[in-house]
Design an enzyme around this catalytic site. Structure first.
Site, PDB file in Angstrom:
ATOM      1  N   ASP A  93       0.858  -1.187   0.000  1.00 43.77           N
ATOM      2  CA  ASP A  93       0.000   0.000   0.000  1.00 43.77           C
ATOM      3  C   ASP A  93       0.892   1.234   0.000  1.00 43.77           C
ATOM      4  O   ASP A  93       2.050   1.187   0.437  1.00 43.77           O
ATOM      5  CB  ASP A  93      -0.951   0.033   1.203  1.00 43.77           C
ATOM      6  CG  ASP A  93      -2.253   0.773   0.874  1.00 43.77           C
ATOM      7  OD1 ASP A  93      -3.269   0.107   0.586  1.00 43.77           O
ATOM      8  OD2 ASP A  93      -2.242   2.029   0.861  1.00 43.77           O
ATOM      9  N   ASP A 120       4.414   3.400  -3.781  1.00 42.65           N
ATOM     10  CA  ASP A 120       3.445   3.936  -4.731  1.00 42.65           C
ATOM     11  C   ASP A 120       3.602   3.179  -6.052  1.00 42.65           C
ATOM     12  O   ASP A 120       4.617   3.332  -6.741  1.00 42.65           O
ATOM     13  CB  ASP A 120       3.741   5.434  -4.926  1.00 42.65           C
ATOM     14  CG  ASP A 120       2.837   6.072  -5.968  1.00 42.65           C
ATOM     15  OD1 ASP A 120       2.038   5.360  -6.621  1.00 42.65           O
ATOM     16  OD2 ASP A 120       2.941   7.306  -6.139  1.00 42.65           O
ATOM     17  N   VAL A 121       2.599   2.375  -6.404  1.00 43.77           N
ATOM     18  CA  VAL A 121       2.728   1.530  -7.604  1.00 43.77           C
ATOM     19  C   VAL A 121       2.602   2.312  -8.905  1.00 43.77           C
ATOM     20  O   VAL A 121       2.811   1.757  -9.980  1.00 43.77           O
ATOM     21  CB  VAL A 121       1.715   0.354  -7.590  1.00 43.77           C
ATOM     22  CG1 VAL A 121       1.954  -0.558  -6.404  1.00 43.77           C
ATOM     23  CG2 VAL A 121       0.273   0.854  -7.621  1.00 43.77           C
ATOM     24  N   ASN A 126      -4.596  -4.266  -7.579  1.00 44.21           N
ATOM     25  CA  ASN A 126      -5.853  -3.826  -6.971  1.00 44.21           C
ATOM     26  C   ASN A 126      -5.842  -2.331  -6.628  1.00 44.21           C
ATOM     27  O   ASN A 126      -6.895  -1.702  -6.573  1.00 44.21           O
ATOM     28  CB  ASN A 126      -6.074  -4.671  -5.695  1.00 44.21           C
ATOM     29  CG  ASN A 126      -7.152  -4.116  -4.806  1.00 44.21           C
ATOM     30  OD1 ASN A 126      -8.345  -4.311  -5.052  1.00 44.21           O
ATOM     31  ND2 ASN A 126      -6.762  -3.392  -3.749  1.00 44.21           N
ATOM     32  N   TYR A 151     -12.768   7.891 -14.106  1.00 42.86           N
ATOM     33  CA  TYR A 151     -12.621   6.589 -13.425  1.00 42.86           C
ATOM     34  C   TYR A 151     -12.977   5.473 -14.409  1.00 42.86           C
ATOM     35  O   TYR A 151     -12.274   4.469 -14.519  1.00 42.86           O
ATOM     36  CB  TYR A 151     -13.532   6.559 -12.189  1.00 42.86           C
ATOM     37  CG  TYR A 151     -13.484   5.259 -11.401  1.00 42.86           C
ATOM     38  CD1 TYR A 151     -12.434   4.986 -10.524  1.00 42.86           C
ATOM     39  CD2 TYR A 151     -14.486   4.293 -11.539  1.00 42.86           C
ATOM     40  CE1 TYR A 151     -12.388   3.799  -9.803  1.00 42.86           C
ATOM     41  CE2 TYR A 151     -14.450   3.108 -10.827  1.00 42.86           C
ATOM     42  CZ  TYR A 151     -13.406   2.860  -9.950  1.00 42.86           C
ATOM     43  OH  TYR A 151     -13.367   1.687  -9.245  1.00 42.86           O
ATOM     44  N   LYS A 186     -10.600   2.409 -15.836  1.00 38.71           N
ATOM     45  CA  LYS A 186     -10.950   0.996 -15.638  1.00 38.71           C
ATOM     46  C   LYS A 186     -11.176   0.281 -16.968  1.00 38.71           C
ATOM     47  O   LYS A 186     -10.939  -0.912 -17.085  1.00 38.71           O
ATOM     48  CB  LYS A 186     -12.192   0.894 -14.736  1.00 38.71           C
ATOM     49  CG  LYS A 186     -11.915   1.342 -13.296  1.00 38.71           C
ATOM     50  CD  LYS A 186     -10.859   0.462 -12.660  1.00 38.71           C
ATOM     51  CE  LYS A 186     -10.620   0.754 -11.204  1.00 38.71           C
ATOM     52  NZ  LYS A 186      -9.642  -0.175 -10.595  1.00 38.71           N
ATOM     53  N   ILE A 221     -19.367  -2.258  -3.982  1.00 42.88           N
ATOM     54  CA  ILE A 221     -18.853  -3.048  -2.862  1.00 42.88           C
ATOM     55  C   ILE A 221     -18.662  -2.096  -1.675  1.00 42.88           C
ATOM     56  O   ILE A 221     -18.133  -0.990  -1.852  1.00 42.88           O
ATOM     57  CB  ILE A 221     -17.482  -3.690  -3.227  1.00 42.88           C
ATOM     58  CG1 ILE A 221     -17.519  -4.377  -4.606  1.00 42.88           C
ATOM     59  CG2 ILE A 221     -17.027  -4.628  -2.123  1.00 42.88           C
ATOM     60  CD1 ILE A 221     -18.400  -5.592  -4.736  1.00 42.88           C
ATOM     61  N   THR A 232     -16.748  -0.595   0.935  1.00 45.63           N
ATOM     62  CA  THR A 232     -15.341  -0.471   1.359  1.00 45.63           C
ATOM     63  C   THR A 232     -15.108   0.990   1.738  1.00 45.63           C
ATOM     64  O   THR A 232     -15.976   1.848   1.479  1.00 45.63           O
ATOM     65  CB  THR A 232     -14.366  -0.806   0.203  1.00 45.63           C
ATOM     66  OG1 THR A 232     -14.459   0.241  -0.779  1.00 45.63           O
ATOM     67  CG2 THR A 232     -14.652  -2.142  -0.445  1.00 45.63           C
ATOM     68  N   THR A 235     -16.016   3.510  -1.013  1.00 45.02           N
ATOM     69  CA  THR A 235     -17.408   3.854  -1.309  1.00 45.02           C
ATOM     70  C   THR A 235     -18.174   4.337  -0.072  1.00 45.02           C
ATOM     71  O   THR A 235     -19.368   4.637  -0.170  1.00 45.02           O
ATOM     72  CB  THR A 235     -18.147   2.618  -1.892  1.00 45.02           C
ATOM     73  OG1 THR A 235     -17.914   1.497  -1.032  1.00 45.02           O
ATOM     74  CG2 THR A 235     -17.678   2.284  -3.287  1.00 45.02           C
TER      75      THR A 235
END
Ligand code: NAD
Length: 251
Positions: free
Chosen positions: A37, A64-65, A91, A156, A160, A189, A191, A194
């Site tokens: 993360d 940071d990916v 993810n 977004y 995606k 979902i 989380t 959201t």
């Protein structure tokens, strides 16, 4: 005996939410799991500890990916602990709401960097390691917003949608090397991502009513799909898109 005994899995953005659910589910099936993360705090460390409590190796790799230096640090640190990468779950992502006119250029660059470039970089640097390990499974977390238009955030959705076709192209390019690549498309979902939107009771009710199965999804619902794609049970599956949305996008 677990479905993933002996496998080494790296899950990005797994401090909380869906990523955390995936990390714990893969660990329950015998995988050693590295949690990544961008936020490095007690919650992140606890996620790795919870994995270790399941009798497999759980580690945390901050980074940071969406940057080359970040993803390289994450992969190097994962390899130091685990030796090889068999499973990569891309993810990590962010969500920023807004229509085309109100969306700033900076926010467009930010969302595309985290959500699309991050997936590209994760695969770019993990694939050579998977080749060394004799193959592997990559699972990219897209969204129903990567399949159909989204009135809350066009950017977004674009990020995606990019993940969806990046996945299919990668699947074709690396199939002969035993590296599979599939995308997962969750609906709504519950989380931290959201939480604010779902705190609006009208929005919450609307999402449930528009979902044929009549409820919101959980991180566990998504994690079981990822488990299938990560395991050898899905050895004939690559380039596919697994929709986990209670029927939302089937209408
Ligand atoms: P979340 O915000 O709860 O968790 C995402 C995690 O990723 C956070 O811990 C965050 O710190 C981390 N992260 C963000 N950018 C990063 C980066 N550049 N490098 C490393 N870590 C980073 O989100 P979530 O709801 O658990 O979503 C997980 C995935 O599922 C995302 O790809 C999201 O787009 C997707 N998704 C979520 C939903 C939903 O309804 N929650 C629906 C469809 C798809």
């Amino acid at each position: 005996m677990g479905l993933l005994d002996g496998k080494k899995a790296l899950i990005t953005g797994a401090r909380k939410g869906i990523g955390r659910g995936i990390a714990l589910t893969l660990a329950n099936e015998g995988a050693d799991v590295g949690v990544n993360d961008i936020v490095d705090d007690e919650v992140s460390q606890r996620a790795a500890e919870l994995i270790s409590k399941r009798g497999v190796k759980g580690t945390f790799h901050a980074g940071d990916v969406s940057s080359v230096s970040g993803i390289n640090a994450v992969i190097d640190s994962f390899l130091e602990e685990h030796g090889q990468i068999d499973i990569l779950v891309n993810n990590a992502a962010i969500s920023i709401n807004g229509d085309i006119e109100s969306f700033s250029e900076e926010d467009w660059d930010r969302i595309m960097a985290s959500n699309a470039k991050g997936v590209f970089l994760g695969m770019k640097y993990a694939i050579p390691e998977m080749r060394n390990a004799g193959g592997g499974s990559i699972i990219n977390i897209s969204s129903v917003a990567g399949l159909v238009g989204n009135h809350i955030s066009a950017a977004y959705s674009a990020s995606k949608g990019a993940v969806r076709l990046l996945t299919k192209s990668t699947a074709i390019q690396y199939a002969k090397e035993g590296i599979r690549c599939n995308s997962v498309h969750p609906g709504t979902i519950e989380t931290p991502m959201t939480a604010d939107m779902l705190a609006d009771q009208q929005y919450r009710q609307d999402r449930m009513e528009r979902t044929p199965l009549g409820r919101l999804g959980t991180a566990q619902d998504v994690a079981y799909g990822v488990l299938y794609l990560a395991s050898d049970e899905s050895s004939f599956v690559t380039g596919s898109e697994l929709v986990i949305d209670g029927g939302f996008s089937a209408q």
